[in-house]
Scaffold this motif. Structure first.
Motif, mmCIF file in Angstrom:
data_model
loop_
_atom_site.group_PDB
_atom_site.id
_atom_site.type_symbol
_atom_site.label_atom_id
_atom_site.label_comp_id
_atom_site.label_asym_id
_atom_site.label_seq_id
_atom_site.Cartn_x
_atom_site.Cartn_y
_atom_site.Cartn_z
ATOM 1 N N LEU A 156 -46.596 22.534 5.284
ATOM 2 C CA LEU A 156 -46.963 21.134 5.457
ATOM 3 C C LEU A 156 -47.494 20.552 4.151
ATOM 4 O O LEU A 156 -47.912 21.275 3.248
ATOM 5 N N ARG A 157 -47.488 19.242 4.067
ATOM 6 C CA ARG A 157 -48.021 18.579 2.884
ATOM 7 C C ARG A 157 -49.533 18.772 2.810
ATOM 8 O O ARG A 157 -50.176 19.165 3.798
ATOM 9 N N VAL A 158 -50.108 18.510 1.661
ATOM 10 C CA VAL A 158 -51.557 18.586 1.507
ATOM 11 C C VAL A 158 -52.211 17.649 2.523
ATOM 12 O O VAL A 158 -51.855 16.472 2.619
ATOM 13 N N GLY A 159 -53.128 18.174 3.312
ATOM 14 C CA GLY A 159 -53.777 17.386 4.349
ATOM 15 C C GLY A 159 -53.090 17.473 5.693
ATOM 16 O O GLY A 159 -53.631 17.021 6.705
ATOM 17 N N ASN A 161 -42.638 17.913 0.760
ATOM 18 C CA ASN A 161 -41.705 18.146 -0.340
ATOM 19 C C ASN A 161 -42.540 18.740 -1.465
ATOM 20 O O ASN A 161 -43.287 18.035 -2.140
ATOM 21 N N LEU A 162 -42.430 20.045 -1.656
ATOM 22 C CA LEU A 162 -43.362 20.755 -2.524
ATOM 23 C C LEU A 162 -43.009 20.618 -4.000
ATOM 24 O O LEU A 162 -41.828 20.657 -4.372
ATOM 25 N N PRO A 163 -44.014 20.492 -4.854
ATOM 26 C CA PRO A 163 -43.760 20.542 -6.294
ATOM 27 C C PRO A 163 -43.131 21.882 -6.672
ATOM 28 O O PRO A 163 -43.444 22.919 -6.077
ATOM 29 N N ILE A 164 -42.240 21.856 -7.651
ATOM 30 C CA ILE A 164 -41.574 23.077 -8.081
ATOM 31 C C ILE A 164 -42.615 24.110 -8.517
ATOM 32 O O ILE A 164 -43.539 23.811 -9.261
ATOM 33 N N GLY A 165 -42.441 25.329 -8.021
ATOM 34 C CA GLY A 165 -43.347 26.415 -8.366
ATOM 35 C C GLY A 165 -44.482 26.615 -7.383
ATOM 36 O O GLY A 165 -45.218 27.600 -7.485
ATOM 37 N N THR A 166 -44.648 25.688 -6.422
ATOM 38 C CA THR A 166 -45.712 25.843 -5.427
ATOM 39 C C THR A 166 -45.563 27.179 -4.698
ATOM 40 O O THR A 166 -44.472 27.540 -4.254
ATOM 41 N N THR A 167 -46.648 27.905 -4.568
ATOM 42 C CA THR A 167 -46.616 29.212 -3.920
ATOM 43 C C THR A 167 -46.325 29.091 -2.432
ATOM 44 O O THR A 167 -46.968 28.320 -1.715
ATOM 45 N N ILE A 168 -45.341 29.866 -1.988
ATOM 46 C CA ILE A 168 -45.028 29.988 -0.566
ATOM 47 C C ILE A 168 -45.264 31.446 -0.211
ATOM 48 O O ILE A 168 -44.590 32.340 -0.727
ATOM 49 N N GLY A 169 -46.255 31.695 0.621
ATOM 50 C CA GLY A 169 -46.634 33.059 0.951
ATOM 51 C C GLY A 169 -47.584 33.049 2.128
ATOM 52 O O GLY A 169 -47.673 32.057 2.865
ATOM 53 N N PRO A 170 -48.318 34.137 2.328
ATOM 54 C CA PRO A 170 -49.270 34.183 3.445
ATOM 55 C C PRO A 170 -50.230 32.995 3.443
ATOM 56 O O PRO A 170 -50.591 32.480 4.499
ATOM 57 N N THR A 176 -44.026 8.602 2.144
ATOM 58 C CA THR A 176 -45.263 8.128 1.534
ATOM 59 C C THR A 176 -46.331 9.201 1.703
ATOM 60 O O THR A 176 -46.140 10.180 2.426
ATOM 61 N N GLY A 177 -47.468 9.021 1.057
ATOM 62 C CA GLY A 177 -48.561 9.974 1.183
ATOM 63 C C GLY A 177 -48.354 11.191 0.305
ATOM 64 O O GLY A 177 -47.575 11.180 -0.654
ATOM 65 N N ASN A 178 -49.058 12.264 0.633
ATOM 66 C CA ASN A 178 -48.970 13.491 -0.148
ATOM 67 C C ASN A 178 -47.611 14.170 0.026
ATOM 68 O O ASN A 178 -47.053 14.186 1.123
ATOM 69 N N ASP A 179 -47.103 14.748 -1.038
ATOM 70 C CA ASP A 179 -45.858 15.533 -1.010
ATOM 71 C C ASP A 179 -44.734 14.807 -0.275
ATOM 72 O O ASP A 179 -44.103 15.363 0.635
ATOM 73 N N PRO A 180 -44.428 13.552 -0.645
ATOM 74 C CA PRO A 180 -43.414 12.794 0.094
ATOM 75 C C PRO A 180 -41.993 13.266 -0.206
ATOM 76 O O PRO A 180 -41.697 13.757 -1.302
ATOM 77 N N HIS A 181 -41.116 13.113 0.781
ATOM 78 C CA HIS A 181 -39.688 13.309 0.546
ATOM 79 C C HIS A 181 -39.179 12.147 -0.314
ATOM 80 O O HIS A 181 -39.693 11.029 -0.231
ATOM 81 N N ILE A 182 -38.160 12.430 -1.117
ATOM 82 C CA ILE A 182 -37.619 11.429 -2.036
ATOM 83 C C ILE A 182 -36.215 11.045 -1.588
ATOM 84 O O ILE A 182 -35.328 11.904 -1.481
ATOM 85 N N LEU A 183 -36.016 9.763 -1.315
ATOM 86 C CA LEU A 183 -34.707 9.276 -0.893
ATOM 87 C C LEU A 183 -33.764 9.175 -2.089
ATOM 88 O O LEU A 183 -34.193 9.073 -3.237
ATOM 89 N N ASN A 184 -32.468 9.212 -1.796
ATOM 90 C CA ASN A 184 -31.439 9.153 -2.842
ATOM 91 C C ASN A 184 -31.682 10.213 -3.913
ATOM 92 O O ASN A 184 -31.554 9.960 -5.111
ATOM 93 N N SER A 185 -32.027 11.406 -3.460
ATOM 94 C CA SER A 185 -32.372 12.476 -4.394
ATOM 95 C C SER A 185 -32.109 13.834 -3.755
ATOM 96 O O SER A 185 -32.188 13.986 -2.531
ATOM 97 N N ASP A 186 -31.819 14.816 -4.618
ATOM 98 C CA ASP A 186 -31.708 16.198 -4.137
ATOM 99 C C ASP A 186 -32.946 17.002 -4.514
ATOM 100 O O ASP A 186 -32.953 18.223 -4.425
ATOM 101 N N GLN A 187 -34.001 16.302 -4.927
ATOM 102 C CA GLN A 187 -35.228 16.978 -5.351
ATOM 103 C C GLN A 187 -36.244 17.033 -4.214
ATOM 104 O O GLN A 187 -37.361 16.519 -4.311
ATOM 105 N N ASN A 188 -35.842 17.657 -3.118
ATOM 106 C CA ASN A 188 -36.723 17.852 -1.970
ATOM 107 C C ASN A 188 -36.775 19.339 -1.665
ATOM 108 O O ASN A 188 -35.802 19.916 -1.170
ATOM 109 N N CYS A 189 -37.893 19.971 -2.010
ATOM 110 C CA CYS A 189 -38.040 21.424 -1.885
ATOM 111 C C CYS A 189 -38.950 21.739 -0.697
ATOM 112 O O CYS A 189 -40.137 21.387 -0.696
ATOM 113 N N ILE A 190 -38.389 22.393 0.297
ATOM 114 C CA ILE A 190 -39.093 22.670 1.549
ATOM 115 C C ILE A 190 -39.386 24.166 1.642
ATOM 116 O O ILE A 190 -38.472 24.992 1.587
#
Length: 217
Positions: free
Chosen positions: A97-100, A106-115, A131-145
Motif C-alpha cells: 500500500l501507499r504511505v499512510g 505506485n512505489l518509487p524505484i528501489g523501494t524494499t519489498i519484503g517482510p 493523487t496523494g502518496n505514491d500515486p499511479h501515473i496516467l499515460n505512463s508505464d512507470q507504475n511499479c506495484i
C-alpha cells in the motif's frame, strides 16, 4: 603468413576459445545463482472488466478466469477504475500500500519489498489513486506495484516481487498492461521495486576479453 604470424594466430584462437568457455561458464554460474526471476516484455492486457486478469507469476499462466490460472498470485481488475484483488493466501493482503495506506501504491524505484515494506508501508488490497502518496501515473508505464505471494513451487513459502503497469489516460482506460514482472527466487528475501538482474562481473570480464581478442585479429 610467416611463422610468427602463424604462432600469433594460434595463440589468439586458443585464447578466444578459452575466453568463450570462461564466458559460458560465467553465464551458467550466473543463471544458477541468480536470485531475481525476471519476465521482461510480458505485455499482458488488463481488461477493463469485473474480472480483470489473473496471473501466476511462477508459471507465467494468466487468464480472465481464476480457474484457468491455477495458483494465481495477482489480479488487477475493474471496469470503472483500477483495483487489485487478493488471493486467499497469504492472509492480510498481498499488495504494498501507499504511505499512510488506503490504496495500492505506485512505489518509487528501489523501494524494499519484503517482510516489512520500505517507508513504513504495509500490505493490503484496494484501488489505485492518481493523487496523494505514491500515486499511479496516467499515460505512463512507470507504475511499479509491489506484492508478496505464496510460491506453490517452493512448499508455499512467501516470496516477494513487483510488476510494472502501463496505463492510458484513465485508470479504467485501454490499453492498460502488465509490461513486466519479477520476483525473488529465495523465500523471504527482499527485492527492490523495478530492480532486475544484471550480468555478473565475471561474465562481463570474460565477454570483454573475447571482444578484445577479436579486435586484435
Amino acid at each position: 603468413m610467416n611463422s610468427l604470424q602463424t604462432l600469433l594466430s594460434k595463440f589468439d584462437k586458443r585464447w578466444l576459445g578459452a575466453g568463450a568457455a570462461a564466458a559460458g561458464a560465467a553465464v551458467a554460474t550466473q543463471a544458477t545463482e541468480a536470485a531475481i526471476v525476471h519476465t521482461p516484455n510480458a505485455n499482458i492486457n488488463i481488461p477493463s472488466t469485473t474480472a480483470g486478469i489473473y496471473l501466476n507469476v511462477v508459471t507465467g499462466v494468466f487468464s480472465t478466469a481464476p480457474a484457468s490460472a491455477p495458483g494465481w498470485d495477482v489480479n488487477p481488475w475493474s471496469s470503472s477504475t483500477l483495483s487489485y484483488f487478493n488471493p486467499s493466501a497469504p492472509s492480510g493482503g498481498v499488495y504494498v500500500l501507499r504511505v499512510g495506506g488506503g490504496a495500492v501504491g505506485n512505489l518509487p524505484i528501489g523501494t524494499t519489498i519484503g517482510p516489512t515494506p520500505g517507508g513504513g508501508r504495509t500490505y493490503g488490497s484496494g484501488s489505485a489513486q492518481v493523487t496523494g502518496n505514491d500515486p499511479h501515473i496516467l499515460n505512463s508505464d512507470q507504475n511499479c506495484i509491489g506484492f508478496r505471494f505464496q510460491n506453490e513451487a517452493n512448499q508455499n513459502q512467501i516470496h516477494y516481487g513487483w510488476m510494472r503497469i502501463s496505463l492510458a489516460g484513465a485508470l479504467n482506460g485501454q490499453p492498460r498492461t502488465i509490461t513486466e514482472y519479477a520476483y525473488e527466487s529465495v523465500a523471504g528475501a527482499e527485492i527492490g521495486c523495478g530492480i532486475v538482474p544484471e550480468p555478473s562481473t565475471l561474465a562481463l570480464l570474460a565477454l570483454g576479453a573475447v571482444g578484445l581478442i577479436r579486435r586484435r585479429k
